[in-house]
Structure formats: C-alpha cells, structure tokens
Design an enzyme around this catalytic site. Structure first.
Site, mmCIF file in Angstrom:
data_model
loop_
_atom_site.group_PDB
_atom_site.id
_atom_site.type_symbol
_atom_site.label_atom_id
_atom_site.label_comp_id
_atom_site.label_asym_id
_atom_site.label_seq_id
_atom_site.Cartn_x
_atom_site.Cartn_y
_atom_site.Cartn_z
ATOM 1 N N CYS A 162 -1.378 0.791 7.436
ATOM 2 C CA CYS A 162 -2.821 0.517 7.561
ATOM 3 C C CYS A 162 -3.218 -0.698 6.722
ATOM 4 O O CYS A 162 -3.366 -1.808 7.246
ATOM 5 C CB CYS A 162 -3.649 1.731 7.144
ATOM 6 S SG CYS A 162 -3.393 3.193 8.187
ATOM 7 N N ARG A 163 -3.388 -0.513 5.409
ATOM 8 C CA ARG A 163 -3.946 -1.585 4.584
ATOM 9 C C ARG A 163 -3.031 -2.798 4.435
ATOM 10 O O ARG A 163 -3.477 -3.932 4.609
ATOM 11 C CB ARG A 163 -4.312 -1.048 3.193
ATOM 12 C CG ARG A 163 -5.463 -0.075 3.218
ATOM 13 C CD ARG A 163 -5.568 0.689 1.932
ATOM 14 N NE ARG A 163 -4.434 1.588 1.745
ATOM 15 C CZ ARG A 163 -4.206 2.312 0.655
ATOM 16 N NH1 ARG A 163 -5.029 2.205 -0.365
ATOM 17 N NH2 ARG A 163 -3.178 3.129 0.593
ATOM 18 N N SER A 164 -1.761 -2.572 4.080
ATOM 19 C CA SER A 164 -0.924 -3.755 3.800
ATOM 20 C C SER A 164 -0.578 -4.572 5.046
ATOM 21 O O SER A 164 -0.551 -5.803 4.949
ATOM 22 C CB SER A 164 0.301 -3.412 2.950
ATOM 23 O OG SER A 164 1.135 -2.470 3.570
ATOM 24 N N ASN A 172 2.337 1.442 4.430
ATOM 25 C CA ASN A 172 2.635 0.167 5.114
ATOM 26 C C ASN A 172 2.313 0.237 6.612
ATOM 27 O O ASN A 172 2.963 -0.424 7.425
ATOM 28 C CB ASN A 172 4.090 -0.274 4.876
ATOM 29 C CG ASN A 172 4.384 -1.729 5.277
ATOM 30 O OD1 ASN A 172 5.507 -2.058 5.625
ATOM 31 N ND2 ASN A 172 3.392 -2.597 5.231
ATOM 32 N N ASP A 195 -8.081 3.775 1.049
ATOM 33 C CA ASP A 195 -7.170 4.172 2.121
ATOM 34 C C ASP A 195 -7.963 4.657 3.327
ATOM 35 O O ASP A 195 -8.679 5.659 3.240
ATOM 36 C CB ASP A 195 -6.291 5.305 1.567
ATOM 37 C CG ASP A 195 -5.189 5.701 2.528
ATOM 38 O OD1 ASP A 195 -5.215 5.227 3.684
ATOM 39 O OD2 ASP A 195 -4.328 6.479 2.117
ATOM 40 N N CYS A 215 0.865 -1.184 0.000
ATOM 41 C CA CYS A 215 0.000 0.000 0.000
ATOM 42 C C CYS A 215 0.892 1.221 0.000
ATOM 43 O O CYS A 215 2.057 1.139 -0.426
ATOM 44 C CB CYS A 215 -0.986 -0.042 1.168
ATOM 45 S SG CYS A 215 -0.211 0.080 2.802
HETATM 46 P P1 4NP Z 1 -1.777 2.876 4.102
HETATM 47 O O1 4NP Z 1 -2.381 4.244 4.677
HETATM 48 O O2 4NP Z 1 -1.221 3.185 2.734
HETATM 49 O O3 4NP Z 1 -2.963 1.983 4.045
HETATM 50 O O4 4NP Z 1 -0.718 2.446 5.092
HETATM 51 C C1 4NP Z 1 -1.668 5.443 4.783
HETATM 52 C C2 4NP Z 1 -0.760 5.594 5.807
HETATM 53 C C3 4NP Z 1 -0.097 6.798 5.948
HETATM 54 C C4 4NP Z 1 -0.343 7.837 5.072
HETATM 55 C C5 4NP Z 1 -1.249 7.660 4.029
HETATM 56 C C6 4NP Z 1 -1.898 6.461 3.889
HETATM 57 N N1 4NP Z 1 0.321 9.079 5.254
HETATM 58 O O5 4NP Z 1 0.008 10.033 4.516
HETATM 59 O O6 4NP Z 1 1.208 9.188 6.136
#
Ligand code: 4NP
Length: 162
Positions: free
Chosen positions: A12-14, A10, A124, A7
């Site tokens: 939340c989703r992954s 790294n 996301d 994702c």
């Molecule tokens: P992920 O979510 O891609 O599912 O881990 C996010 C985590 C952090 C951020 C954006 C999306 N960020 O902007 O820091």
C-alpha cells in the site's frame, strides 16, 4: 543517490510512495540521478502486486504502480541504499532492528526527513477505504515534492553541481 521507501507490507504505502517519488523525480532536474525502490518490514506479501486499492489510487493521480512487486526489507538494503525512508515509527523501529550497526543512521522517517511538517507518519490505509488511500497519497506526494526540494538544495548530495 538511492532511496528505499519502507512500510509494513510493501503493498500500500511504500509502492504508492515509490510511484509518487519516481513520477516527481522524472519531471525534475534530478531525473536519471536518483534511484527509488520500496520494501516491507514484513514478508507476507512477497512477490505480490500492490493492493488493487493502491493501484487505483495511484492511477487516479496519473501514476502506474501495477508492475511493482512486494519484497521484504533485507539487512543488505542498508548497504545498497543511501536512505531507508520509513512510513511510520513502527516501520522505523523494525528497520533499525535489522540494520547493520554502522548503517543504522540511514533509516529515517520519510516525512520529517523530506521536510514535510504537516504530519510525521503516513497512516496505514490497509484496513481503511478509498479516502484513507487518498490521504496516504496526499502525504506521499508531499513527501515526493519535499524530497526533490531537499536533494536539489543539498550541495553535498553528490547529485547537482561539481
Ligand atoms: P502497507 O499496508 O504497510 O502500507 O503495505 C499493509 C499491508 C498489509 C498488511 C498491513 C498493512 N497486512 O496486515 O497484511
């Protein structure tokens, strides 16, 4: 067989996808035959545990992801993993831009690759709330179920059979 869930951050989703996949694979005939890891296309959260909301969400579903640590996707991952499974089209575009040309085809969108038809991207949840994490988890759990079905059915997967 080695799978890498990707994702953006790294956190939340992954990591939720990694946890859902590991848990589903562990109670399938594929147990011990499939390795799962996760990474982010961005390196902002390198070394950090998953977002507390992702940890809480996975825990509600009986999966502990608190020990995972974020890392950034590397070109070498395309040589180490059979499939680089991306949460959304942006992640896929970023991953492909990093891929050694001969391994670019290893990158795919997780949900369509797995055979999930209800959605093509895992949205996301980072700027959302608990319901958004739950929605992501539902999709990732469906992906885990579908991945097990896909790999169990593929005669050339190198996993089952002669
Ligand atoms: P992920 O979510 O891609 O599912 O881990 C996010 C985590 C952090 C951020 C954006 C999306 N960020 O902007 O820091």
């Amino acid at each position: 067989m080695k799978l890498l869930v990707v994702c953006l951050g790294n956190i939340c989703r992954s990591p939720m996808g990694e946890g859902a996949l590991r848990a589903r694979i562990a109670r399938s005939p594929l147990a011990g035959r499939v390795e799962v890891d996760s990474a982010g296309t961005a390196g902002w959260h390198r070394g950090k545990a998953p977002d507390p909301r992702a940890v809480a969400c996975a825990r509600r579903h009986g999966v502990d992801i608190s020990g995972l640590r974020a890392r950034q996707l590397q070109p070498a991952d395309f040589l180490r993993f059979d499939h680089i499974l991306c949460a959304d089209p942006d992640n896929l575009e970023q991953a492909r831009a990093l891929a050694p040309p001969q391994a670019r085809a290893r990158a795919a969108l997780l949900l369509p690759w797995a055979g999930v038809t209800s959605a093509s991207a895992v949205p996301d949840p980072y700027y959302g709330g608990e319901a958004d994490f739950e929605h992501s988890w539902t999709l990732l759990e469906a992906a885990a179920e579908a991945v097990v079905r896909r790999l169990s059915a593929a005669p050339d997967s190198g996993i089952i059979g002669p």
